[in-house]
Design a protein around this motif. Structure first.
Motif, PDB file in Angstrom:
ATOM      1  N   HIS A 126       8.563  31.366  33.834  1.00 24.92           N
ATOM      2  CA  HIS A 126       8.312  30.921  35.208  1.00 24.92           C
ATOM      3  C   HIS A 126       9.272  29.799  35.580  1.00 24.92           C
ATOM      4  O   HIS A 126       9.312  28.762  34.906  1.00 24.92           O
ATOM      5  CB  HIS A 126       6.866  30.426  35.347  1.00 24.92           C
ATOM      6  CG  HIS A 126       5.828  31.397  34.845  1.00 24.92           C
ATOM      7  ND1 HIS A 126       5.514  32.555  35.509  1.00 24.92           N
ATOM      8  CD2 HIS A 126       5.044  31.376  33.733  1.00 24.92           C
ATOM      9  CE1 HIS A 126       4.566  33.203  34.849  1.00 24.92           C
ATOM     10  NE2 HIS A 126       4.266  32.506  33.758  1.00 24.92           N
ATOM     11  N   ASP A 127      10.013  29.985  36.664  1.00 22.75           N
ATOM     12  CA  ASP A 127      11.005  28.972  37.036  1.00 22.75           C
ATOM     13  C   ASP A 127      10.372  27.718  37.623  1.00 22.75           C
ATOM     14  O   ASP A 127      11.051  26.707  37.796  1.00 22.75           O
ATOM     15  CB  ASP A 127      12.035  29.555  38.009  1.00 22.75           C
ATOM     16  CG  ASP A 127      11.411  30.126  39.277  1.00 22.75           C
ATOM     17  OD1 ASP A 127      10.193  29.934  39.494  1.00 22.75           O
ATOM     18  OD2 ASP A 127      12.144  30.771  40.052  1.00 22.75           O
ATOM     19  N   SER A 148       7.718  26.295  25.746  1.00 24.60           N
ATOM     20  CA  SER A 148       9.026  26.936  25.928  1.00 24.60           C
ATOM     21  C   SER A 148       8.864  28.334  26.507  1.00 24.60           C
ATOM     22  O   SER A 148       9.622  28.743  27.395  1.00 24.60           O
ATOM     23  CB  SER A 148       9.767  27.004  24.598  1.00 24.60           C
ATOM     24  OG  SER A 148      10.020  25.713  24.085  1.00 24.60           O
ATOM     25  N   ARG A 149       7.873  29.061  26.017  1.00 23.89           N
ATOM     26  CA  ARG A 149       7.635  30.415  26.523  1.00 23.89           C
ATOM     27  C   ARG A 149       7.263  30.387  28.000  1.00 23.89           C
ATOM     28  O   ARG A 149       7.751  31.209  28.793  1.00 23.89           O
ATOM     29  CB  ARG A 149       6.534  31.072  25.698  1.00 23.89           C
ATOM     30  CG  ARG A 149       6.224  32.505  26.114  1.00 23.89           C
ATOM     31  CD  ARG A 149       5.376  33.218  25.079  1.00 23.89           C
ATOM     32  NE  ARG A 149       4.071  32.623  24.868  1.00 23.89           N
ATOM     33  CZ  ARG A 149       3.672  32.093  23.716  1.00 23.89           C
ATOM     34  NH1 ARG A 149       4.491  32.035  22.678  1.00 23.89           N
ATOM     35  NH2 ARG A 149       2.451  31.601  23.598  1.00 23.89           N
ATOM     36  N   GLU A 156       5.130  23.134  41.499  1.00 24.76           N
ATOM     37  CA  GLU A 156       5.659  22.907  40.160  1.00 24.76           C
ATOM     38  C   GLU A 156       4.508  22.696  39.191  1.00 24.76           C
ATOM     39  O   GLU A 156       3.470  22.118  39.542  1.00 24.76           O
ATOM     40  CB  GLU A 156       6.572  21.677  40.139  1.00 24.76           C
ATOM     41  CG  GLU A 156       7.263  21.446  38.805  1.00 24.76           C
ATOM     42  CD  GLU A 156       8.176  20.227  38.805  1.00 24.76           C
ATOM     43  OE1 GLU A 156       9.252  20.303  38.174  1.00 24.76           O
ATOM     44  OE2 GLU A 156       7.800  19.210  39.424  1.00 24.76           O
ATOM     45  N   ILE A 157       4.689  23.172  37.961  1.00 26.36           N
ATOM     46  CA  ILE A 157       3.751  22.924  36.875  1.00 26.36           C
ATOM     47  C   ILE A 157       4.512  22.222  35.767  1.00 26.36           C
ATOM     48  O   ILE A 157       5.529  22.729  35.279  1.00 26.36           O
ATOM     49  CB  ILE A 157       3.113  24.225  36.354  1.00 26.36           C
ATOM     50  CG1 ILE A 157       2.228  24.848  37.445  1.00 26.36           C
ATOM     51  CG2 ILE A 157       2.297  23.961  35.095  1.00 26.36           C
ATOM     52  CD1 ILE A 157       1.581  26.162  37.054  1.00 26.36           C
ATOM     53  N   ILE A 210      -2.241  28.730  33.379  1.00 27.98           N
ATOM     54  CA  ILE A 210      -0.943  28.813  34.054  1.00 27.98           C
ATOM     55  C   ILE A 210      -0.590  30.263  34.362  1.00 27.98           C
ATOM     56  O   ILE A 210      -0.129  30.589  35.467  1.00 27.98           O
ATOM     57  CB  ILE A 210       0.140  28.141  33.195  1.00 27.98           C
ATOM     58  CG1 ILE A 210      -0.122  26.634  33.112  1.00 27.98           C
ATOM     59  CG2 ILE A 210       1.539  28.409  33.758  1.00 27.98           C
ATOM     60  CD1 ILE A 210       0.686  25.912  32.061  1.00 27.98           C
ATOM     61  N   THR A 211      -0.839  31.152  33.407  1.00 32.24           N
ATOM     62  CA  THR A 211      -0.598  32.573  33.639  1.00 32.24           C
ATOM     63  C   THR A 211      -1.440  33.086  34.795  1.00 32.24           C
ATOM     64  O   THR A 211      -0.957  33.817  35.671  1.00 32.24           O
ATOM     65  CB  THR A 211      -0.912  33.379  32.362  1.00 32.24           C
ATOM     66  OG1 THR A 211      -0.089  32.912  31.294  1.00 32.24           O
ATOM     67  CG2 THR A 211      -0.663  34.861  32.574  1.00 32.24           C
ATOM     68  N   GLY A 212      -2.720  32.675  34.820  1.00 29.26           N
ATOM     69  CA  GLY A 212      -3.607  33.085  35.904  1.00 29.26           C
ATOM     70  C   GLY A 212      -3.193  32.537  37.252  1.00 29.26           C
ATOM     71  O   GLY A 212      -3.269  33.234  38.278  1.00 29.26           O
TER      72      GLY A 212
END
Length: 257
Positions: free
Chosen positions: A46-47, A40-41, A28-29, A16-18
């Protein structure tokens, strides 16, 4: 595209970060609540990340679903889920074969096995996949490199590479502690070893026409300290231990199949 993650551990977070770092086109993810700290982080950072309590709701909402649960609980988590024939499914569970996934999820689904490594978060990863998938090749190539296996047996060989991370860092820690035993500050030992191996990795990457053995020979002088280090390592069965470790993990993957 909407992407869902069943299981939200370290590899899911790295992907997801990548994806966001590579500016991948995703609307959306949707991530499962477990692990709560990671999900949660991600939602805070990321909105376009939404945390969902129900795995079936993730499946229903997503165009692409990543299966990222632990192999010990995979069957219990995945069997109750109902997927659409039009969905793309990417399994990140190294020890669960395609045939087993067909048995659990139902035949006729579009399932690709994938093994991304943590550096995908920094767009420096390598991801092996099977079978071929234009979607996943494009996605993971944007986060580093993609290797597509020609068979599930070949995919298992690539999967063994993902088991080498602890050995790599453990070997560097052993060397760093040896430096410290000779009076070197740990921070300096770590910096020296990190930069040395980064340079060697870049040398190999930038010379794909050369084998690792070619590069070994180029970095060795007859009677020199590099020659001595490699010779003693072999004499002390270091190479045999490495091959035995590779065989052991490969056999585990084959037994799981």
């Amino acid at each position: 595209m909407r992407i869902g993650f069943i299981g939200t551990g370290a590899i899911s977070e790295a992907i997801i970060t990548g994806l966001f770092r590579a500016e991948y086109d995703v609307s959306e993810i949707i991530v499962s609540a477990r692990s709560r700290d990671i999900s949660s982080r991600l939602a805070e950072r990321h909105d376009r990340v939404r945390v969902c309590e129900d795995n079936q709701d993730i499946v229903d909402a997503a165009d692409l679903v990543f299966l990222a649960v632990l192999p010990q609980v995979a069957e219990d988590v995945l069997k109750p889920l109902r997927f659409r024939k039009t969905q793309k499914i990417a399994s990140l569970i190294a020890t669960v074969t395609g045939d087993t996934l067909d048995e659990w999820l139902g035949s006729g689904l579009d399932i690709t096995r994938a093994l991304p490594l943590p550096p995908v978060a920094d767009l420096r990863g390598v991801t092996s996949i099977y079978p071929h998938s234009d979607l996943l090749e494009d996605m993971f190539s944007g986060m580093g490199a993609t290797v597509t296996a020609k068979s599930e047996e070949e995919f298992d060989v690539y999967a063994v590479a993902s088991a080498m991370m602890e050995t790599y860092f453990g070997s560097l820690e052993t060397a760093a502690q040896w430096f410290c035993s000779k009076g070197v500050d740990y921070a300096n030992a770590r910096a020296c070893l990190s930069q040395l191996f980064l340079g060697l990795a870049l040398t190999a990457k930038e010379a794909p026409e050369k084998s690792f053995d070619d590069l070994r020979a180029e970095h060795t002088s007859a009677g020199g300290i590099n020659e001595q280090m490699f010779r003693v390592f072999g004499e002390k069965d270091g190479l045999k231990a490495l091959n035995a470790s590779l065989d052991s993990v490969y056999q585990r993957l084959k037994d799981a199949g």
